[in-house]
Scaffold this motif. Structure first.
Motif, mmCIF file in Angstrom:
data_model
loop_
_atom_site.group_PDB
_atom_site.id
_atom_site.type_symbol
_atom_site.label_atom_id
_atom_site.label_comp_id
_atom_site.label_asym_id
_atom_site.label_seq_id
_atom_site.Cartn_x
_atom_site.Cartn_y
_atom_site.Cartn_z
ATOM 1 N N SER A 41 0.889 -1.226 0.049
ATOM 2 C CA SER A 41 0.005 -0.034 0.094
ATOM 3 C C SER A 41 0.843 1.183 -0.077
ATOM 4 N N LYS A 45 0.925 1.972 -6.974
ATOM 5 C CA LYS A 45 0.504 1.239 -8.196
ATOM 6 C C LYS A 45 -0.720 2.160 -8.934
ATOM 7 N N SER A 47 -1.285 5.088 -8.876
ATOM 8 C CA SER A 47 -0.605 6.483 -9.517
ATOM 9 C C SER A 47 -0.099 5.932 -10.840
#
Ligand SMILES: Nc1ncnc2c1ncn2[C@@H]1O[C@H](COP(=O)(O)OP(=O)(O)OP(=O)(O)O)[C@@H](O)[C@H]1O
Ligand SMILES: [Mg+2]
Length: 226
Positions: A41, A45, A47
């Motif tokens: 997290s 990813k 973005s």
């Protein structure tokens, strides 16, 4: 360059103000190829997906779709591309509550100018492939979580896009349902030659992809391909 390459990125960087989110990313997808991206997290990813889909402009580097650099397209060309050549699936499906299941599914075709009757007929076929055709006249509030993800997948594929961007598409489902919906999604994408960029936390899901990438602190690393 491979002649069947649909999407590629090189040296892609993106920051939100001073915060770098994507620091170095290179990826290449051929027609019908499924690429999975895993990573912690906050690793960047989502973005990266926004960069690849032309939703956010990259600060550095280049994204190419069918050989054309996204940075060279104007807003109208870019939104046309997103509407007609790309498909999107998100974690919670995000169906439009006022529209029926079949109207939600037909939306990409209607936005591309197709008339209502053929668009609904095509939507019905894809819903059938995903096992939810009997729900076609319901509203999204009247279907289950797994069903609504199948409908979101149907909507993302109905216009036979070149690429589908899927950000945790089954993240809201239990693992049995997630595996089933994912399997149907990837099989349908493969059968129509749609490439998929799939962000997932699930290693079993990632194992179904043709190529695997891991995002670490904004850096995209290619892993072995299957
Ligand atoms: N709109 C924004 N403005 C400022 N910072 C942002 C914005 N969106 C994301 N970030 C930051 O950019 C970094 C990457 O976020 P991103 O959403 O791409 O991660 P992710 O890998 O998709 O995470 P997750 O798995 O939780 O969805 C994080 O540090 C995040 O806080
Ligand atoms: Mg994310």
């Amino acid at each position: 360059m491979n002649t069947s390459e649909v999407l590629s990125a090189n040296g892609v960087e993106l920051s939100y103000g001073e915060t770098p989110a994507v620091r170095a990313a290179a990826i290449s997808l051929c027609r019908g190829e499924i690429a999975a991206i895993t990573g912690q997290s906050g690793s960047g990813k989502s973005s990266l997906l926004y960069c690849l889909a032309g939703v956010l402009p990259v600060a550095r580097g280049e994204v190419r779709f069918e050989g054309r650099a996204l940075g060279e397209l104007d807003d109208e060309e870019l939104s046309g591309l997103r509407r007609e050549r790309f498909g999107f699936v998100f974690q919670y499906g995000e169906l439009i509550p006022e529209l029926t299941v079949e109207e939600n599914t037909a939306l990409p075709l209607r936005l591309a100018g197709q008339r209502k009757a053929p668009a609904l007929a095509a939507a019905g076929e894809v819903l059938e492939r995903l096992g939810v055709a009997d729900l076609r006249t319901r509203r999204p509030s009247q279907v289950s979580g797994g069903q609504s993800q199948r409908i979101a997948v149907a909507r993302a594929l109905v216009h036979k896009p070149a690429v589908v961007f899927a950000d945790e598409p089954t993240g809201s489902l239990d693992s049995a349902n997630a595996t089933a919906v994912l399997g149907e999604f990837l099989a349908l994408a493969r059968s129509q030659g749609t490439a998929v960029v799939l962000v997932t936390h699930d290693d079993q899901v990632a194992a179904q992809a043709d190529s695997l990438y891991i995002m670490r602190d904004g850096m995209l690393e290619a892993q072995g391909t299957s």
